[in-house]
Design a protein around this motif. Structure first.
Motif, mmCIF file in Angstrom:
data_model
loop_
_atom_site.group_PDB
_atom_site.id
_atom_site.type_symbol
_atom_site.label_atom_id
_atom_site.label_comp_id
_atom_site.label_asym_id
_atom_site.label_seq_id
_atom_site.Cartn_x
_atom_site.Cartn_y
_atom_site.Cartn_z
ATOM 1 N N LEU A 108 28.608 25.151 42.801
ATOM 2 C CA LEU A 108 29.731 26.058 43.044
ATOM 3 C C LEU A 108 30.997 25.280 43.356
ATOM 4 C CD1 LEU A 108 28.074 28.909 45.152
ATOM 5 C CD2 LEU A 108 28.600 28.888 42.716
ATOM 6 N N GLU A 109 30.862 24.185 44.103
ATOM 7 C CA GLU A 109 32.020 23.355 44.432
ATOM 8 C C GLU A 109 32.576 22.715 43.169
ATOM 9 O OE1 GLU A 109 35.080 21.532 46.377
ATOM 10 O OE2 GLU A 109 33.727 23.100 47.123
ATOM 11 N N VAL A 110 31.677 22.279 42.282
ATOM 12 C CA VAL A 110 32.123 21.694 41.014
ATOM 13 C C VAL A 110 32.921 22.733 40.216
ATOM 14 C CG1 VAL A 110 31.371 20.774 38.798
ATOM 15 C CG2 VAL A 110 30.237 20.030 40.882
ATOM 16 N N SER A 111 32.386 23.943 40.118
ATOM 17 C CA SER A 111 33.079 24.987 39.360
ATOM 18 C C SER A 111 34.412 25.346 39.995
ATOM 19 C CB SER A 111 32.199 26.244 39.274
ATOM 20 O OG SER A 111 31.046 26.000 38.499
ATOM 21 N N LEU A 112 34.465 25.371 41.316
ATOM 22 C CA LEU A 112 35.729 25.677 42.003
ATOM 23 C C LEU A 112 36.782 24.610 41.717
ATOM 24 C CD1 LEU A 112 34.860 27.098 45.542
ATOM 25 C CD2 LEU A 112 36.428 28.074 43.849
ATOM 26 N N GLN A 113 36.386 23.345 41.813
ATOM 27 C CA GLN A 113 37.346 22.278 41.547
ATOM 28 C C GLN A 113 37.818 22.317 40.098
ATOM 29 O OE1 GLN A 113 36.521 18.317 42.924
ATOM 30 N NE2 GLN A 113 35.627 19.010 44.856
ATOM 31 N N LYS A 114 36.924 22.646 39.174
ATOM 32 C CA LYS A 114 37.323 22.770 37.773
ATOM 33 C C LYS A 114 38.289 23.932 37.592
ATOM 34 C CE LYS A 114 33.184 20.748 35.620
ATOM 35 N NZ LYS A 114 32.001 21.023 34.752
ATOM 36 N N ALA A 115 38.055 25.034 38.297
ATOM 37 C CA ALA A 115 38.935 26.198 38.200
ATOM 38 C C ALA A 115 40.327 25.870 38.721
ATOM 39 C CB ALA A 115 38.334 27.366 38.975
ATOM 40 N N GLU A 116 40.371 25.206 39.860
ATOM 41 C CA GLU A 116 41.669 24.857 40.463
ATOM 42 C C GLU A 116 42.430 23.860 39.588
ATOM 43 O OE1 GLU A 116 40.221 25.603 45.082
ATOM 44 O OE2 GLU A 116 39.997 23.632 44.168
ATOM 45 N N LEU A 117 41.717 22.901 39.018
ATOM 46 C CA LEU A 117 42.351 21.949 38.118
ATOM 47 C C LEU A 117 42.870 22.656 36.871
ATOM 48 C CD1 LEU A 117 43.028 19.058 37.241
ATOM 49 C CD2 LEU A 117 40.715 18.894 36.298
ATOM 50 N N ALA A 118 42.087 23.593 36.338
ATOM 51 C CA ALA A 118 42.487 24.317 35.126
ATOM 52 C C ALA A 118 43.763 25.123 35.355
ATOM 53 C CB ALA A 118 41.358 25.234 34.669
#
Length: 454
Positions: A108-118
Protein backbone atom coordinates in the motif's frame (compact mmCIF):
# COMPACT_ATOMS: atom_id res chain seq x y z
CA UNK A 1 18.03 23.37 -34.79
CA UNK A 2 14.33 23.09 -33.95
CA UNK A 3 12.42 26.32 -34.46
CA UNK A 4 9.31 27.13 -32.46
CA UNK A 5 7.23 29.57 -34.47
CA UNK A 6 4.48 31.84 -33.24
CA UNK A 7 1.76 29.28 -33.87
CA UNK A 8 3.67 26.62 -31.91
CA UNK A 9 4.07 29.00 -29.00
CA UNK A 10 0.36 29.77 -29.03
CA UNK A 11 -0.42 26.06 -29.14
CA UNK A 12 1.77 25.33 -26.12
CA UNK A 13 0.21 28.21 -24.22
CA UNK A 14 -3.22 26.70 -24.93
CA UNK A 15 -2.24 23.36 -23.45
CA UNK A 16 -0.41 25.01 -20.58
CA UNK A 17 -3.66 26.77 -19.70
CA UNK A 18 -5.53 23.49 -19.83
CA UNK A 19 -3.09 21.35 -17.88
CA UNK A 20 -1.10 23.84 -15.87
CA UNK A 21 -3.90 24.41 -13.36
CA UNK A 22 -3.29 20.97 -11.91
CA UNK A 23 -0.17 22.24 -10.19
CA UNK A 24 -2.16 24.78 -8.22
CA UNK A 25 -4.75 22.19 -7.29
CA UNK A 26 -2.20 19.58 -6.21
CA UNK A 27 1.18 21.33 -5.79
CA UNK A 28 4.26 19.15 -5.50
CA UNK A 29 5.15 20.56 -2.11
CA UNK A 30 1.80 19.56 -0.57
CA UNK A 31 1.86 15.95 -1.73
CA UNK A 32 5.57 15.63 -1.02
CA UNK A 33 5.02 16.85 2.52
CA UNK A 34 2.26 14.26 2.97
CA UNK A 35 4.84 11.62 2.02
CA UNK A 36 7.39 12.95 4.49
CA UNK A 37 9.41 15.52 2.52
CA UNK A 38 8.87 19.11 1.51
CA UNK A 39 11.08 18.83 -1.57
CA UNK A 40 9.63 18.53 -5.06
CA UNK A 41 10.15 15.36 -7.06
CA UNK A 42 12.80 16.70 -9.42
CA UNK A 43 14.35 19.90 -8.07
CA UNK A 44 16.87 21.70 -10.21
CA UNK A 45 20.06 19.65 -10.07
CA UNK A 46 23.04 21.18 -11.84
CA UNK A 47 25.18 18.04 -11.97
CA UNK A 48 24.84 14.28 -12.09
CA UNK A 49 26.46 14.18 -8.65
CA UNK A 50 23.64 16.38 -7.30
CA UNK A 51 21.04 14.01 -8.79
CA UNK A 52 22.75 10.94 -7.31
CA UNK A 53 23.02 12.65 -3.92
CA UNK A 54 19.36 13.66 -4.05
CA UNK A 55 18.28 10.13 -4.99
CA UNK A 56 20.40 8.64 -2.19
CA UNK A 57 18.84 11.03 0.35
CA UNK A 58 15.28 10.27 -0.80
CA UNK A 59 15.87 6.51 -0.61
CA UNK A 60 17.37 6.85 2.87
CA UNK A 61 14.35 8.89 4.03
CA UNK A 62 11.93 6.25 2.76
CA UNK A 63 10.88 8.10 -0.39
CA UNK A 64 12.06 5.19 -2.46
CA UNK A 65 9.76 5.69 -5.46
CA UNK A 66 10.87 9.31 -5.84
CA UNK A 67 14.51 8.37 -5.50
CA UNK A 68 14.18 5.59 -8.01
CA UNK A 69 12.46 7.95 -10.48
CA UNK A 70 15.56 10.15 -10.47
CA UNK A 71 17.81 7.13 -11.00
CA UNK A 72 15.60 5.85 -13.82
CA UNK A 73 16.00 9.20 -15.55
CA UNK A 74 19.79 8.98 -15.25
CA UNK A 75 20.09 5.39 -16.47
CA UNK A 76 17.55 5.47 -19.28
CA UNK A 77 18.68 4.86 -22.84
CA UNK A 78 20.22 7.98 -24.40
CA UNK A 79 21.31 9.51 -21.08
CA UNK A 80 23.34 6.75 -19.46
CA UNK A 81 26.07 7.22 -22.08
CA UNK A 82 26.82 10.63 -20.56
CA UNK A 83 27.61 9.09 -17.15
CA UNK A 84 31.14 8.32 -16.11
CA UNK A 85 31.97 4.76 -15.09
CA UNK A 86 31.91 5.77 -11.42
CA UNK A 87 28.57 7.59 -11.78
CA UNK A 88 27.03 4.67 -13.66
CA UNK A 89 28.24 2.25 -10.99
CA UNK A 90 26.80 4.45 -8.23
CA UNK A 91 23.47 4.84 -10.05
CA UNK A 92 23.12 1.10 -10.62
CA UNK A 93 24.08 0.37 -7.00
CA UNK A 94 21.46 2.84 -5.72
CA UNK A 95 18.93 1.41 -8.14
CA UNK A 96 19.55 -2.06 -6.73
CA UNK A 97 19.13 -0.70 -3.21
CA UNK A 98 15.88 1.03 -4.19
CA UNK A 99 14.47 -2.11 -5.79
CA UNK A 100 15.41 -4.19 -2.74
CA UNK A 101 13.67 -1.71 -0.41
CA UNK A 102 10.58 -1.61 -2.61
CA UNK A 103 10.38 -5.40 -2.49
CA UNK A 104 10.40 -5.22 1.31
CA UNK A 105 7.95 -2.29 1.57
CA UNK A 106 4.26 -2.52 2.35
CA UNK A 107 2.43 -2.76 -0.98
CA UNK A 108 0.00 0.00 0.00
CA UNK A 109 2.88 2.36 0.78
CA UNK A 110 4.42 1.58 -2.61
CA UNK A 111 1.14 2.35 -4.37
CA UNK A 112 0.70 5.57 -2.38
CA UNK A 113 4.17 6.82 -3.27
CA UNK A 114 3.54 5.98 -6.93
CA UNK A 115 0.23 7.86 -6.80
CA UNK A 116 1.81 10.94 -5.25
CA UNK A 117 4.67 10.89 -7.75
CA UNK A 118 2.21 10.50 -10.64
CA UNK A 119 0.25 13.59 -9.55
CA UNK A 120 3.49 15.58 -9.33
CA UNK A 121 4.21 14.50 -12.92
CA UNK A 122 0.65 15.45 -14.05
CA UNK A 123 -0.06 11.78 -14.78
CA UNK A 124 -3.58 11.79 -13.34
CA UNK A 125 -4.44 8.46 -14.97
CA UNK A 126 -1.70 6.59 -13.08
CA UNK A 127 -2.33 8.56 -9.89
CA UNK A 128 -6.01 7.61 -9.94
CA UNK A 129 -5.22 3.95 -10.57
CA UNK A 130 -2.77 3.69 -7.66
CA UNK A 131 -4.91 5.70 -5.24
CA UNK A 132 -8.00 3.60 -6.07
CA UNK A 133 -6.02 0.44 -5.36
CA UNK A 134 -5.09 1.79 -1.92
CA UNK A 135 -8.60 2.92 -1.04
CA UNK A 136 -10.05 -0.47 -1.97
CA UNK A 137 -7.85 -2.22 0.58
CA UNK A 138 -9.22 -3.14 3.97
CA UNK A 139 -5.74 -2.95 5.53
CA UNK A 140 -4.90 0.71 5.01
CA UNK A 141 -4.26 2.96 7.99
CA UNK A 142 -6.01 6.27 8.65
CA UNK A 143 -2.88 8.14 7.52
CA UNK A 144 -2.73 6.18 4.28
CA UNK A 145 -6.44 6.76 3.66
CA UNK A 146 -5.97 10.51 4.15
CA UNK A 147 -3.07 10.60 1.70
CA UNK A 148 -4.95 8.54 -0.90
CA UNK A 149 -8.05 10.73 -0.59
CA UNK A 150 -5.94 13.85 -1.12
CA UNK A 151 -4.55 12.32 -4.30
CA UNK A 152 -8.06 11.42 -5.48
CA UNK A 153 -9.28 14.95 -4.73
CA UNK A 154 -6.40 16.42 -6.73
CA UNK A 155 -7.09 14.08 -9.62
CA UNK A 156 -10.80 14.90 -9.64
CA UNK A 157 -10.20 18.64 -9.48
CA UNK A 158 -7.64 18.47 -12.26
CA UNK A 159 -10.00 16.55 -14.54
CA UNK A 160 -12.88 18.93 -13.83
CA UNK A 161 -10.65 21.77 -14.96
CA UNK A 162 -9.54 19.96 -18.13
CA UNK A 163 -12.90 18.47 -19.22
CA UNK A 164 -14.42 21.64 -20.77
CA UNK A 165 -11.28 22.11 -22.87
CA UNK A 166 -11.10 18.55 -24.25
CA UNK A 167 -12.86 19.25 -27.55
CA UNK A 168 -10.71 22.29 -28.28
CA UNK A 169 -7.53 20.40 -27.31
CA UNK A 170 -8.32 17.55 -29.71
CA UNK A 171 -9.33 20.01 -32.43
CA UNK A 172 -6.09 21.95 -32.01
CA UNK A 173 -4.06 18.72 -31.99
CA UNK A 174 -5.74 17.65 -35.24
CA UNK A 175 -5.06 21.08 -36.77
CA UNK A 176 -1.41 20.97 -35.68
CA UNK A 177 -1.06 17.53 -37.22
CA UNK A 178 -2.62 18.65 -40.50
CA UNK A 179 -0.25 21.63 -40.57
CA UNK A 180 2.78 19.43 -39.97
CA UNK A 181 3.33 20.49 -36.33
CA UNK A 182 3.65 16.87 -35.26
CA UNK A 183 5.59 17.63 -32.08
CA UNK A 184 2.93 19.96 -30.67
CA UNK A 185 0.16 17.51 -31.59
CA UNK A 186 1.99 14.60 -29.96
CA UNK A 187 2.64 16.49 -26.69
CA UNK A 188 -0.99 17.56 -26.47
CA UNK A 189 -2.38 14.09 -27.10
CA UNK A 190 0.01 12.47 -24.62
CA UNK A 191 -0.90 15.03 -21.96
CA UNK A 192 -4.60 14.44 -22.63
CA UNK A 193 -4.12 10.68 -22.29
CA UNK A 194 -2.17 11.05 -19.05
CA UNK A 195 -4.97 13.20 -17.63
CA UNK A 196 -7.32 10.20 -17.84
CA UNK A 197 -10.22 12.42 -18.91
CA UNK A 198 -12.96 10.31 -20.50
CA UNK A 199 -13.40 11.05 -24.20
CA UNK A 200 -16.62 10.65 -26.20
CA UNK A 201 -16.39 8.05 -28.97
CA UNK A 202 -16.20 10.71 -31.69
CA UNK A 203 -13.14 12.36 -30.12
CA UNK A 204 -11.53 9.05 -29.11
CA UNK A 205 -11.49 7.92 -32.74
CA UNK A 206 -9.84 11.20 -33.79
CA UNK A 207 -7.20 10.80 -31.07
CA UNK A 208 -6.41 7.20 -32.10
CA UNK A 209 -6.13 8.24 -35.74
CA UNK A 210 -3.77 11.12 -34.86
CA UNK A 211 -1.55 8.93 -32.66
CA UNK A 212 -1.21 6.32 -35.42
CA UNK A 213 -0.43 9.02 -38.00
CA UNK A 214 2.28 10.47 -35.75
CA UNK A 215 3.98 7.08 -35.30
CA UNK A 216 3.91 6.44 -39.07
CA UNK A 217 5.41 9.90 -39.71
CA UNK A 218 8.15 9.28 -37.13
CA UNK A 219 9.07 6.08 -38.92
CA UNK A 220 9.06 7.73 -42.32
CA UNK A 221 11.25 10.64 -41.20
CA UNK A 222 13.45 8.65 -38.81
CA UNK A 223 12.80 10.81 -35.74
CA UNK A 224 10.73 11.09 -32.57
CA UNK A 225 8.79 14.34 -32.47
CA UNK A 226 9.06 16.75 -29.56
CA UNK A 227 7.27 19.99 -28.73
CA UNK A 228 7.65 22.65 -31.41
CA UNK A 229 9.08 20.23 -33.95
CA UNK A 230 7.76 20.40 -37.50
CA UNK A 231 7.66 17.51 -39.95
CA UNK A 232 9.87 19.09 -42.59
CA UNK A 233 9.13 18.05 -46.15
CA UNK A 234 5.58 16.95 -45.31
CA UNK A 235 3.95 20.42 -45.41
CA UNK A 236 2.50 21.74 -48.63
CA UNK A 237 3.32 25.38 -47.84
CA UNK A 238 5.13 27.08 -44.94
CA UNK A 239 3.18 29.36 -42.65
CA UNK A 240 3.13 33.03 -43.57
CA UNK A 241 5.43 35.23 -41.52
CA UNK A 242 3.81 37.80 -39.20
CA UNK A 243 4.24 41.42 -40.24
CA UNK A 244 7.42 43.24 -39.16
CA UNK A 245 9.14 39.92 -38.43
CA UNK A 246 12.67 39.66 -39.85
CA UNK A 247 13.12 37.24 -42.68
CA UNK A 248 14.23 33.81 -41.59
CA UNK A 249 17.77 32.79 -42.40
CA UNK A 250 18.20 30.16 -45.10
CA UNK A 251 19.03 27.56 -42.46
CA UNK A 252 15.54 28.01 -40.98
CA UNK A 253 13.72 27.47 -44.26
CA UNK A 254 11.75 24.25 -44.70
CA UNK A 255 13.79 21.44 -46.14
CA UNK A 256 13.08 20.10 -49.59
CA UNK A 257 10.48 17.33 -49.80
CA UNK A 258 11.87 13.95 -48.91
CA UNK A 259 12.59 11.73 -51.87
CA UNK A 260 10.66 8.52 -51.70
CA UNK A 261 11.93 5.13 -52.75
CA UNK A 262 9.92 2.78 -54.99
CA UNK A 263 7.17 1.14 -53.00
CA UNK A 264 7.88 -2.26 -51.48
CA UNK A 265 4.49 -3.81 -50.51
CA UNK A 266 6.05 -6.33 -48.13
CA UNK A 267 8.23 -3.75 -46.35
CA UNK A 268 5.31 -1.31 -46.21
CA UNK A 269 3.12 -3.99 -44.63
CA UNK A 270 5.81 -4.75 -42.06
CA UNK A 271 6.26 -1.06 -41.25
CA UNK A 272 2.52 -0.68 -40.83
CA UNK A 273 2.45 -3.72 -38.52
CA UNK A 274 5.36 -2.27 -36.55
CA UNK A 275 3.56 1.08 -36.27
CA UNK A 276 0.39 -0.56 -34.97
CA UNK A 277 2.33 -2.68 -32.47
CA UNK A 278 4.22 0.38 -31.24
CA UNK A 279 0.98 2.31 -30.76
CA UNK A 280 -0.55 -0.62 -28.84
CA UNK A 281 2.61 -1.02 -26.72
CA UNK A 282 2.60 2.69 -25.85
CA UNK A 283 -1.11 2.51 -24.97
CA UNK A 284 -0.46 -0.46 -22.69
CA UNK A 285 2.45 1.34 -21.02
CA UNK A 286 0.51 4.56 -20.51
CA UNK A 287 -2.43 2.57 -19.11
CA UNK A 288 -0.18 0.93 -16.52
CA UNK A 289 -0.25 -2.51 -18.19
CA UNK A 290 3.50 -2.86 -17.89
CA UNK A 291 3.70 -6.64 -18.41
CA UNK A 292 1.77 -6.32 -21.67
CA UNK A 293 3.85 -3.31 -22.72
CA UNK A 294 7.14 -5.09 -21.93
CA UNK A 295 6.07 -8.08 -24.06
CA UNK A 296 5.01 -5.89 -27.00
CA UNK A 297 8.16 -3.75 -26.89
CA UNK A 298 10.34 -6.87 -26.90
CA UNK A 299 8.35 -8.25 -29.84
CA UNK A 300 9.08 -5.00 -31.69
CA UNK A 301 12.83 -5.36 -31.13
CA UNK A 302 12.79 -9.04 -31.99
CA UNK A 303 10.56 -9.04 -35.05
CA UNK A 304 10.46 -5.48 -36.43
CA UNK A 305 13.74 -3.84 -35.45
CA UNK A 306 14.74 -3.20 -39.09
CA UNK A 307 11.49 -1.29 -39.62
CA UNK A 308 12.04 1.08 -36.67
CA UNK A 309 14.04 4.30 -36.71
CA UNK A 310 17.00 4.77 -34.38
CA UNK A 311 14.94 7.14 -32.21
CA UNK A 312 12.09 4.64 -32.03
CA UNK A 313 14.48 1.88 -31.01
CA UNK A 314 15.81 4.14 -28.24
CA UNK A 315 12.22 4.91 -27.22
CA UNK A 316 11.35 1.20 -27.08
CA UNK A 317 14.50 0.33 -25.08
CA UNK A 318 13.78 3.18 -22.65
CA UNK A 319 10.19 2.05 -22.19
CA UNK A 320 11.34 -1.54 -21.54
CA UNK A 321 13.64 -0.25 -18.79
CA UNK A 322 10.88 1.93 -17.30
CA UNK A 323 8.31 -0.89 -17.45
CA UNK A 324 10.64 -3.26 -15.63
CA UNK A 325 11.46 -0.64 -13.04
CA UNK A 326 7.76 -0.16 -12.38
CA UNK A 327 7.38 -3.93 -12.13
CA UNK A 328 10.40 -4.05 -9.77
CA UNK A 329 12.28 -6.17 -12.27
CA UNK A 330 15.97 -5.50 -12.77
CA UNK A 331 16.69 -4.43 -16.33
CA UNK A 332 18.61 -7.03 -18.31
CA UNK A 333 21.23 -6.89 -21.00
CA UNK A 334 19.64 -5.43 -24.19
CA UNK A 335 21.05 -8.33 -26.20
CA UNK A 336 19.49 -10.78 -23.76
CA UNK A 337 16.21 -8.88 -24.03
CA UNK A 338 16.25 -9.15 -27.83
CA UNK A 339 17.09 -12.83 -27.61
CA UNK A 340 14.24 -13.30 -25.14
CA UNK A 341 11.92 -11.47 -27.53
CA UNK A 342 13.05 -13.66 -30.41
CA UNK A 343 12.48 -16.70 -28.22
CA UNK A 344 8.93 -15.52 -27.51
CA UNK A 345 8.20 -15.05 -31.22
CA UNK A 346 9.68 -18.50 -31.87
CA UNK A 347 7.45 -20.04 -29.19
CA UNK A 348 4.38 -18.36 -30.66
CA UNK A 349 5.31 -19.58 -34.15
CA UNK A 350 5.78 -23.12 -32.85
CA UNK A 351 2.46 -23.04 -31.00
CA UNK A 352 0.61 -21.93 -34.16
CA UNK A 353 2.52 -24.46 -36.29
CA UNK A 354 1.77 -27.38 -33.94
CA UNK A 355 -1.89 -26.38 -33.68
CA UNK A 356 -2.26 -26.32 -37.46
CA UNK A 357 -0.62 -29.74 -37.83
CA UNK A 358 -2.89 -31.13 -35.10
CA UNK A 359 -5.94 -29.72 -36.90
CA UNK A 360 -4.70 -31.31 -40.12
CA UNK A 361 -4.40 -34.71 -38.42
CA UNK A 362 -7.85 -34.39 -36.81
CA UNK A 363 -9.45 -33.44 -40.12
CA UNK A 364 -7.73 -36.33 -41.86
CA UNK A 365 -8.99 -38.83 -39.28
CA UNK A 366 -12.53 -37.58 -39.86
CA UNK A 367 -12.09 -38.12 -43.60
CA UNK A 368 -12.03 -34.40 -44.52
CA UNK A 369 -9.01 -34.50 -46.83
CA UNK A 370 -9.55 -31.02 -48.28
CA UNK A 371 -9.58 -29.38 -44.85
CA UNK A 372 -6.57 -31.42 -43.74
CA UNK A 373 -4.68 -30.21 -46.80
CA UNK A 374 -5.60 -26.58 -45.96
CA UNK A 375 -4.26 -26.90 -42.39
CA UNK A 376 -1.03 -28.52 -43.60
CA UNK A 377 -0.52 -25.70 -46.11
CA UNK A 378 -1.17 -23.13 -43.34
CA UNK A 379 1.45 -24.86 -41.14
CA UNK A 380 4.02 -24.61 -43.94
CA UNK A 381 3.18 -20.91 -44.44
CA UNK A 382 3.54 -20.26 -40.69
CA UNK A 383 6.93 -21.98 -40.67
CA UNK A 384 8.15 -20.03 -43.69
CA UNK A 385 7.00 -16.75 -42.14
CA UNK A 386 9.01 -17.44 -38.95
CA UNK A 387 11.99 -19.15 -40.55
CA UNK A 388 14.37 -16.41 -39.29
CA UNK A 389 13.85 -17.64 -35.72
CA UNK A 390 14.89 -21.26 -36.37
CA UNK A 391 18.19 -22.93 -37.12
CA UNK A 392 18.68 -24.83 -40.38
CA UNK A 393 18.46 -28.14 -38.51
CA UNK A 394 15.20 -27.11 -36.84
CA UNK A 395 13.73 -25.96 -40.16
CA UNK A 396 14.68 -29.25 -41.77
CA UNK A 397 12.99 -31.23 -38.97
CA UNK A 398 9.83 -29.09 -39.01
CA UNK A 399 9.60 -29.08 -42.80
CA UNK A 400 9.84 -32.88 -42.71
CA UNK A 401 6.82 -32.92 -40.37
CA UNK A 402 4.85 -30.93 -42.92
CA UNK A 403 6.08 -33.15 -45.77
CA UNK A 404 5.08 -36.27 -43.80
CA UNK A 405 1.68 -34.71 -43.11
CA UNK A 406 1.15 -34.06 -46.83
CA UNK A 407 2.30 -37.63 -47.60
CA UNK A 408 -0.23 -39.00 -45.11
CA UNK A 409 -2.93 -36.76 -46.58
CA UNK A 410 -2.15 -37.90 -50.12
CA UNK A 411 -2.04 -41.55 -49.01
CA UNK A 412 -5.39 -41.21 -47.29
CA UNK A 413 -6.76 -39.35 -50.29
CA UNK A 414 -5.72 -42.20 -52.59
CA UNK A 415 -7.16 -44.78 -50.17
CA UNK A 416 -10.43 -42.91 -50.01
CA UNK A 417 -10.51 -42.53 -53.79
CA UNK A 418 -9.87 -46.27 -54.25
CA UNK A 419 -12.51 -47.13 -51.66
CA UNK A 420 -14.95 -44.81 -53.41
CA UNK A 421 -14.18 -46.41 -56.78
CA UNK A 422 -14.61 -49.88 -55.33
CA UNK A 423 -17.87 -48.85 -53.73
CA UNK A 424 -19.11 -47.45 -57.02
CA UNK A 425 -18.07 -50.66 -58.82
CA UNK A 426 -19.81 -52.83 -56.25
CA UNK A 427 -22.88 -50.65 -56.50
CA UNK A 428 -22.93 -50.98 -60.31
CA UNK A 429 -22.50 -54.75 -60.06
CA UNK A 430 -25.35 -54.94 -57.58
CA UNK A 431 -27.56 -52.81 -59.81
CA UNK A 432 -26.68 -55.05 -62.77
CA UNK A 433 -27.56 -58.18 -60.78
CA UNK A 434 -30.77 -56.61 -59.58
CA UNK A 435 -31.67 -55.63 -63.14
CA UNK A 436 -30.94 -59.16 -64.43
CA UNK A 437 -32.98 -60.63 -61.59
CA UNK A 438 -35.88 -58.30 -62.44
CA UNK A 439 -35.60 -59.22 -66.17
CA UNK A 440 -35.67 -62.97 -65.46
CA UNK A 441 -38.57 -62.55 -63.02
CA UNK A 442 -40.55 -60.56 -65.57
CA UNK A 443 -39.84 -63.23 -68.20
CA UNK A 444 -41.03 -66.01 -65.91
CA UNK A 445 -44.17 -64.05 -65.07
CA UNK A 446 -44.98 -63.59 -68.76
CA UNK A 447 -44.47 -67.34 -69.46
CA UNK A 448 -46.71 -68.23 -66.55
CA UNK A 449 -49.43 -65.86 -67.74
CA UNK A 450 -49.21 -67.31 -71.28
CA UNK A 451 -49.64 -70.89 -69.95
CA UNK A 452 -52.65 -69.91 -67.88
CA UNK A 453 -54.42 -68.42 -70.92
CA UNK A 454 -53.76 -71.57 -72.94
Amino acid sequence: MTRINGRSARTMLTFAAAFGGMVALSPSAVLAQNAGTTQPVAPAMSTTADALSRADKLISEGQVIRGRAILAGLTESGRSAALSDAERSTALSLLGTANAKISAMDSLEVSLQKAELAVDESDLRSADRHATKVLQSSLLTDSQRERAEKVEAGVKAGRVQIQPKVASIVSQARADLDAGRYGDSKVALESLFRSGVELPASLASVVDECRTQIVVAEQRLGTVFTAGQTAMGMIAQPESQPENQPEAQPADQPAQPIETQPADPVADAQRFAASNLLVEADKAFESGKFNEADTSYNQLLAGYRQYLTADQISHVERRITEARLKLNVTAGNPIDDVNAGRGLVKQQTMAEFNNQLTQATTSLKSGDVARARQFAAAARLTLNSGRDYFSDAELETLNKQVTDAFAAIEGESQRLSLAEAQAKSADLEKKARDAEFDRLRDKENKIREHLLRA
